[in-house]
Design a protein around this motif. Sequence first.
Motif, PDB file in Angstrom:
ATOM      1  N   ASP A  79     -24.859  46.983  51.986  1.00 40.24           N
ATOM      2  CA  ASP A  79     -23.688  47.532  51.297  1.00 40.24           C
ATOM      3  C   ASP A  79     -22.879  46.461  50.562  1.00 40.24           C
ATOM      4  O   ASP A  79     -21.825  46.745  49.999  1.00 40.24           O
ATOM      5  CB  ASP A  79     -22.791  48.274  52.286  1.00 40.24           C
ATOM      6  N   ALA A  80     -23.351  45.220  50.563  1.00 37.17           N
ATOM      7  CA  ALA A  80     -22.655  44.128  49.876  1.00 37.17           C
ATOM      8  C   ALA A  80     -23.414  43.765  48.609  1.00 37.17           C
ATOM      9  O   ALA A  80     -24.637  43.899  48.529  1.00 37.17           O
ATOM     10  CB  ALA A  80     -22.536  42.913  50.785  1.00 37.17           C
ATOM     11  N   THR A  81     -22.682  43.275  47.614  1.00 37.77           N
ATOM     12  CA  THR A  81     -23.339  42.865  46.377  1.00 37.77           C
ATOM     13  C   THR A  81     -23.873  41.451  46.524  1.00 37.77           C
ATOM     14  O   THR A  81     -23.382  40.643  47.325  1.00 37.77           O
ATOM     15  CB  THR A  81     -22.380  42.909  45.182  1.00 37.77           C
ATOM     16  N   LEU A  82     -24.874  41.151  45.723  1.00 41.94           N
ATOM     17  CA  LEU A  82     -25.456  39.814  45.719  1.00 41.94           C
ATOM     18  C   LEU A  82     -24.422  38.788  45.248  1.00 41.94           C
ATOM     19  O   LEU A  82     -24.354  37.672  45.772  1.00 41.94           O
ATOM     20  CB  LEU A  82     -26.684  39.802  44.819  1.00 41.94           C
ATOM     21  N   ALA A  83     -23.608  39.169  44.277  1.00 41.80           N
ATOM     22  CA  ALA A  83     -22.595  38.248  43.741  1.00 41.80           C
ATOM     23  C   ALA A  83     -21.569  37.880  44.807  1.00 41.80           C
ATOM     24  O   ALA A  83     -21.186  36.707  44.934  1.00 41.80           O
ATOM     25  CB  ALA A  83     -21.907  38.867  42.533  1.00 41.80           C
ATOM     26  N   ASP A  84     -21.114  38.865  45.583  1.00 39.33           N
ATOM     27  CA  ASP A  84     -20.138  38.591  46.637  1.00 39.33           C
ATOM     28  C   ASP A  84     -20.738  37.674  47.710  1.00 39.33           C
ATOM     29  O   ASP A  84     -20.091  36.744  48.179  1.00 39.33           O
ATOM     30  CB  ASP A  84     -19.654  39.895  47.265  1.00 39.33           C
ATOM     31  N   TRP A  85     -21.986  37.965  48.106  1.00 42.63           N
ATOM     32  CA  TRP A  85     -22.638  37.136  49.121  1.00 42.63           C
ATOM     33  C   TRP A  85     -22.817  35.709  48.625  1.00 42.63           C
ATOM     34  O   TRP A  85     -22.560  34.750  49.363  1.00 42.63           O
ATOM     35  CB  TRP A  85     -23.997  37.729  49.482  1.00 42.63           C
ATOM     36  N   LEU A  86     -23.230  35.562  47.385  1.00 41.13           N
ATOM     37  CA  LEU A  86     -23.452  34.226  46.832  1.00 41.13           C
ATOM     38  C   LEU A  86     -22.141  33.447  46.758  1.00 41.13           C
ATOM     39  O   LEU A  86     -22.097  32.250  47.065  1.00 41.13           O
ATOM     40  CB  LEU A  86     -24.084  34.354  45.444  1.00 41.13           C
ATOM     41  N   SER A  87     -21.072  34.122  46.385  1.00 46.48           N
ATOM     42  CA  SER A  87     -19.766  33.478  46.309  1.00 46.48           C
ATOM     43  C   SER A  87     -19.312  33.008  47.689  1.00 46.48           C
ATOM     44  O   SER A  87     -18.838  31.875  47.850  1.00 46.48           O
ATOM     45  CB  SER A  87     -18.742  34.453  45.723  1.00 46.48           C
TER      46      SER A  87
END
Length: 246
Positions: A211-219
């Motif tokens: 449920d998390a975006t790749l961009a948020d995880w990478l940040s």
Amino acid sequence: MRFETAEISLLGDREDNQDRVAIHEGAGGLLMVVADGMGGHAGGALAATTAVDSLRASFDTATPGLSPDRFLREALARAHEAVVTVGEKVGIGSRPRTTCAACLVRDGIATWAHVGDTRAYFSRGGALVTRTRDHTAIEALLQDGLISEDEIPGHPMRHYVEFCLGGAPEQPLITVSEPTALLPGDMLLLCSDGLWSGASDATLAAGPQEDATLADWLSRTAGRAVRACTPYSDNTTAAALRVFAD
């Protein structure tokens, strides 16, 4: 195949960001590149920019049907020549150089390559399948069983890179992976040593929750890596791709 991509580049505790990142899509598929510049402030940034621009140009002008393996080898060889040439033209005392990792995704198949200690990680279902092995003296010692992972951070040869793009005219070692068919739940991550030096392989392979975006995880992951290495954190850069079910 449906996928999402993300990229990030943080300054860390440095005066300048000499890393460069690109995610470039076209008729030939998708190209991801991360380059980590070396050789002084101006030289490192110049080398990384030149390498990324050269790889993008190679992608845009690639011969249709050229195998991913051959494309990556030829494109990285051209990028090396471009960095050598620009170094000769600008006359910087310390020849500009850069490490680099690139990944080509075409028709649901990924192939990646690297020079130096910029890495590519491939994970499936949040578990690490494989990562590239750095072109460094310390990696050779590790693979030979002469040191442990715990000894790497304080080792005197920690930052010695054996191959890179630019510098001497001789072609560097270019390591290319086998083509890998992508499945839902797979993730590809390219990153500079600023990221992997502050995060474990398991952390980098885990990727985001569904449920998390790749961009948020990478940040979040890049931010934690910088904090883990403060006050000596490096430029921290990554490009990632996550595959979904159609």
